[in-house]
Design a protein around this motif. Structure first.
Motif, PDB file in Angstrom:
ATOM      1  N   TRP A  68       1.429   2.833  12.230  1.00 37.48           N
ATOM      2  CA  TRP A  68       1.015   3.952  11.508  1.00 37.48           C
ATOM      3  C   TRP A  68       1.858   4.180  10.326  1.00 37.48           C
ATOM      4  CZ3 TRP A  68       0.895   8.500  15.487  1.00 37.48           C
ATOM      5  CH2 TRP A  68       0.158   7.944  16.531  1.00 37.48           C
ATOM      6  N   THR A  69       3.186   4.074  10.246  1.00 37.06           N
ATOM      7  CA  THR A  69       3.865   4.262   9.360  1.00 37.06           C
ATOM      8  C   THR A  69       3.428   3.506   7.864  1.00 37.06           C
ATOM      9  OG1 THR A  69       5.734   4.907  10.721  1.00 37.06           O
ATOM     10  CG2 THR A  69       6.264   4.305   8.420  1.00 37.06           C
ATOM     11  N   LEU A  70       3.198   2.203   8.332  1.00 30.44           N
ATOM     12  CA  LEU A  70       2.988   1.007   7.058  1.00 30.44           C
ATOM     13  C   LEU A  70       1.728   1.496   6.555  1.00 30.44           C
ATOM     14  CD1 LEU A  70       4.594  -1.887   8.451  1.00 30.44           C
ATOM     15  CD2 LEU A  70       5.677  -0.501   6.986  1.00 30.44           C
ATOM     16  N   LEU A  71       0.752   1.757   7.492  1.00 32.90           N
ATOM     17  CA  LEU A  71      -0.623   2.147   6.903  1.00 32.90           C
ATOM     18  C   LEU A  71      -0.440   3.355   6.243  1.00 32.90           C
ATOM     19  CD1 LEU A  71      -3.636   1.787   6.933  1.00 32.90           C
ATOM     20  CD2 LEU A  71      -3.830   2.735   9.206  1.00 32.90           C
ATOM     21  N   GLU A  72       0.276   4.319   6.560  1.00 29.52           N
ATOM     22  CA  GLU A  72      -0.042   5.724   6.092  1.00 29.52           C
ATOM     23  C   GLU A  72       0.620   5.520   4.514  1.00 29.52           C
ATOM     24  OE1 GLU A  72       2.059   7.926   8.925  1.00 29.52           O
ATOM     25  OE2 GLU A  72       0.314   8.502   9.868  1.00 29.52           O
ATOM     26  N   ARG A  73       1.799   4.567   4.561  1.00 30.97           N
ATOM     27  CA  ARG A  73       2.264   4.370   3.098  1.00 30.97           C
ATOM     28  C   ARG A  73       1.487   3.563   2.092  1.00 30.97           C
ATOM     29  NH1 ARG A  73       8.029   1.899   4.621  1.00 30.97           N
ATOM     30  NH2 ARG A  73       9.146   3.970   5.391  1.00 30.97           N
ATOM     31  N   ALA A  74       0.763   2.780   2.901  1.00 29.93           N
ATOM     32  CA  ALA A  74      -0.347   2.069   1.979  1.00 29.93           C
ATOM     33  C   ALA A  74      -1.552   2.955   1.481  1.00 29.93           C
ATOM     34  CB  ALA A  74      -0.970   0.979   2.964  1.00 29.93           C
ATOM     35  N   ILE A  75      -1.940   3.817   2.302  1.00 29.48           N
ATOM     36  CA  ILE A  75      -2.897   4.644   1.933  1.00 29.48           C
ATOM     37  C   ILE A  75      -2.264   5.726   0.879  1.00 29.48           C
ATOM     38  CG2 ILE A  75      -4.726   6.763   2.603  1.00 29.48           C
ATOM     39  CD1 ILE A  75      -4.699   5.198   5.281  1.00 29.48           C
ATOM     40  N   GLY A  76      -1.265   6.087   1.018  1.00 29.27           N
ATOM     41  CA  GLY A  76      -0.474   7.154   0.310  1.00 29.27           C
ATOM     42  C   GLY A  76      -0.258   6.420  -1.127  1.00 29.27           C
TER      43      GLY A  76
END
Ligand SMILES: Cc1ncc(COP(=O)(O)O)c(C=O)c1O
Length: 389
Positions: A68-76
């Motif tokens: 999730w952390t990596l995906l949350e960064r990507a979306i952010g």
């Protein structure tokens, strides 16, 4: 656990002028580590080794997960490029994300403004909010009509472009008016995607979306997210995710991240074909109520062109009768009769079959995929001709 798997370290910063394609392919990637994959695979873990004090980042799988952390960064990085203070949280679905904002920010006695022409599950949310003693006011998206019912509201919920009517409202204007009255502003950014519009830059406090649609784009993942600038408000959203447990699986989160690499390619292709389809449809006498915000004479176009960078993949129109619409859908060969939108394979449906939207019986919501534009337009024109008899 090595740091590339936890995503503890950001990849190299992109030049400020990097384009959307460059941002999309690199979004959320960790610092390269020799012999490690570019995008680490999904981390399947219900719990993490945790001797001593139970401090984060990774303790229990309902609270946090490295994928999730990596995906949350990507979306952010796509919703709010260069704004490190913006936090993004991913959810099990768009509805989980929407509910997390509404139910974490509102209390009994508060008032909230919703659109009356938004996603068809909003009336269900409305009933639940009212059951908790929250006053719900609604107004249409078009003409910025939500302004009329803002006084005293705690939160304004915007959906632009609206699904399925494709009306657009002026996010900047509404956000300024809401803030002047002390209200928070959330924008459902599902239809536009962060490459189509960036609500936080337009003044919203939250950008919320279903990642099930064009963000992931292959019709195989349910996902949602909330990006927000206010740390306290986002802490409440995070707490809501923890207590409700509306979390995405690691596999879904990883698939989503993998799909974001092609977001710019897909959105550009699908928007261009959607415009070509809308232009072909406007020549047809059996088509009424044609809407596409990218059409220069569409009622939404003026505001859309001021706040959107791409106009999306959904085109709406009405055929004369329910029977005609059903025959048209049956006659299509390259387009699946299915709900949802944003996928690489075109889909269309007679929206009235669900009963939740105020649309005519012959109303079609058409989601343009990544097929060759000429093939798709030809298929639609052929199906229109065949369904006439
Ligand atoms: C505009 C909009 N918001 C939210 C949702 C809900 O998303 P999900 O189906 O991922 O829960 C949808 C679903 O169609 C939608 O169209």
């Amino acid at each position: 656990m090595n740091h590339s798997t936890t995503g503890a370290s950001h990849g190299p910063a992109l030049p400020e002028e990097a384009g959307d394609g460059t941002r999309a392919v690199r979004a959320g990637l960790p610092e390269p580590v020799k012999h490690e994959p570019t995008l680490p695979g999904p981390v399947f873990a219900a719990h993490f080794h945790l001797p001593g004090d139970p401090t984060g980042p990774y303790t229990y799988g309902r609270d946090e997960n490295p994928t999730w952390t990596l995906l949350e960064r990507a979306i952010g990085e796509l919703e709010a490029p260069g704004q490190d203070s913006v936090e993004t949280l991913v959810f099990a679905s768009g509805m989980a994300a929407i509910s997390s904002v509404l139910f974490s920010q509102l209390r009994a006695g508060d008032a909230v403004v919703l659109p009356n022409d938004g996603y068809q599950a909003l009336p269900l949310v409305r009933a639940q909010l009212e059951a908790y003693g929250i006053e719900v006011r609604t107004a249409p998206t078009g003409g910025d009509a939500q302004l009329e019912v803002l006084d005293g509201a705690k939160l304004l919920w915007i959906e632009t472009p609206s699904n399925p009517g494709l009306d657009v409202c002026d996010v900047r204007r509404l956000a300024e008016a809401a803030h002047a009255r002390g209200a928070l502003v959330a924008v459902d950014n599902t239809l536009a995607t962060p490459l189509g519009q960036r609500p936080l830059e337009l003044g919203a406090d939250f950008a919320v979306a279903s990642g099930t649609k064009q963000l992931t784009g292959h019709g195989d993942v349910l996902l949602g997210y909330v990006s927000g600038r206010d740390a306290e408000a986002m802490a409440a959203v995070r707490r809501w995710r923890k207590i409700v447990g509306a979390i995405p699986g690691p596999m879904e989160a990883w698939l989503a991240h993998r799909s974001i690499a092609t977001l710019q390619l897909r959105v550009d292709r699908q928007s261009a074909t959607a415009l070509a389809l809308a232009q072909a449809l406007r020549e047809r006498s059996e088509v009424t109520g044609l809407r596409y915000p990218g059409l220069p004479d569409d009622p939404s176009h003026k505001i859309a062109s001021q706040q959107m960078r791409r106009y999306g993949c959904v085109v709406s129109f009405t055929l004369p009768t329910r029977a005609r619409a059903d025959r048209f859908l049956d006659a299509l060969r390259l387009v699946d009769d299915a709900t949802s939108f944003g996928g690489v394979r075109s889909t269309a449906e007679r929206r009235g079959r669900w009963g939740g939207d105020a649309v005519p019986e012959g109303f079609i919501r058409f989601s343009v995929g990544a097929e060759d534009p000429e093939d798709l337009v030809a298929d639609v024109l052929r199906a229109l001709a065949e369904s006439a008899v």
